[in-house]
Design a protein around this motif. Structure first.
Motif, PDB file in Angstrom:
ATOM      1  N   GLU A   7      71.625  58.904  -6.224  1.00  0.00           N
ATOM      2  CA  GLU A   7      70.997  58.628  -7.503  1.00  0.00           C
ATOM      3  C   GLU A   7      71.737  57.500  -8.198  1.00  0.00           C
ATOM      4  N   ASP A  27      65.988  71.900  -4.137  1.00  0.00           N
ATOM      5  CA  ASP A  27      65.234  72.134  -5.372  1.00  0.00           C
ATOM      6  C   ASP A  27      66.096  72.864  -6.408  1.00  0.00           C
ATOM      7  N   LEU A  47      68.784  70.391  -7.682  1.00  0.00           N
ATOM      8  CA  LEU A  47      68.213  69.418  -8.614  1.00  0.00           C
ATOM      9  C   LEU A  47      67.991  70.054  -9.988  1.00  0.00           C
ATOM     10  N   LEU A  48      67.464  71.265 -10.007  1.00  0.00           N
ATOM     11  CA  LEU A  48      67.251  71.950 -11.284  1.00  0.00           C
ATOM     12  C   LEU A  48      68.582  72.282 -11.957  1.00  0.00           C
ATOM     13  N   ALA A 106      69.887  69.169 -13.538  1.00  0.00           N
ATOM     14  CA  ALA A 106      69.116  68.851 -14.745  1.00  0.00           C
ATOM     15  C   ALA A 106      69.525  69.758 -15.902  1.00  0.00           C
ATOM     16  N   ALA A 115      64.310  69.823 -19.580  1.00  0.00           N
ATOM     17  CA  ALA A 115      64.827  69.581 -18.234  1.00  0.00           C
ATOM     18  C   ALA A 115      64.046  70.385 -17.198  1.00  0.00           C
ATOM     19  N   THR A 118      61.700  68.465 -14.502  1.00  0.00           N
ATOM     20  CA  THR A 118      62.156  68.606 -13.114  1.00  0.00           C
ATOM     21  C   THR A 118      61.119  69.297 -12.249  1.00  0.00           C
TER      22      THR A 118
END
Length: 194
Positions: free
Chosen positions: A18, A110, A113-114, A117, A157, A161
């Motif tokens: 990222e 997943d 990523l959450l 966030a 978020a 997301t």
């Protein structure tokens, strides 16, 4: 031009996934792993706030080293309590979202990523320090506004997301708060000073 995974984090040397910047095109290609550091710093802010409130209840100024060490351990205990509450809040959110939408949180990436966030959206806790430093009559109101701001950021978020409507993130936040308070009540019933 290098491939997407060819650049590494300047702190941990892992492949940067990222924050890419190609200076010819204005795209960042260097990543910094700030999620964990931001989380620890926010927990330190919460621990400091709790520790300061605990210090107000016992304003005994004594130069004895034993007193100073006891106060230092109180800070560590407040950090542990803040960590426990944050962890239980996040677990409550993940359980709710997993239960409501199994298809969105299928893989480990997943969840990660959450989690990233949610940790980044808790940046509002950094406002606890100025609220405590500039203490005035409205400090409790400011602390409540900071808590609401962090919860709204967490909701956004989750919403962004997972690409959800507005209701499900608020439901997850609500159950996260219930789970957090339930864990705290459980530890209090066990006799721990939480």
């Amino acid at each position: 031009m290098a491939a997407r995974g060819a650049y590494r984090c300047i702190e941990c040397s892992r492949v940067a996934a990222e924050l890419y910047r190609d200076y010819r095109r204005g795209v960042l290609r260097i990543s910094i792993c700030i999620h964990g550091k931001l989380c620890v710093f926010c927990l330190l802010c919460e621990a400091y706030l709790r520790w300061l409130q605990l210090q107000d209840s016992s304003q005994n100024i004594d130069p004895d080293d034993l007193i100073r060490y006891a106060k230092e351990w109180d800070f560590y205990r407040m950090f542990g309590i803040a960590s426990l509450e944050q962890t239980s809040f996040l677990i409550g959110i993940f359980i709710t979202l997993w239960w409501m939408r199994l298809d969105m949180l299928k893989t480990k990436s997943d969840f990660i990523l959450l989690l990233k966030a949610l940790l980044l959206s808790s940046y509002g806790k950094l406002l606890l320090i100025p609220a405590v430093i500039w203490e005035h009559d409205y400090t409790p109101l400011c602390l409540a506004f900071i808590k609401v701001f962090v919860l709204i950021s967490n909701s956004q978020a989750i919403r962004v997301t997972l690409n959800l409507n507005r209701m499900l993130p608020w439901l997850a936040i609500f159950f996260g708060l219930i789970f957090e308070n339930g864990v705290v009540c459980l530890f209090k019933k066990m006799g721990w000073d939480v």
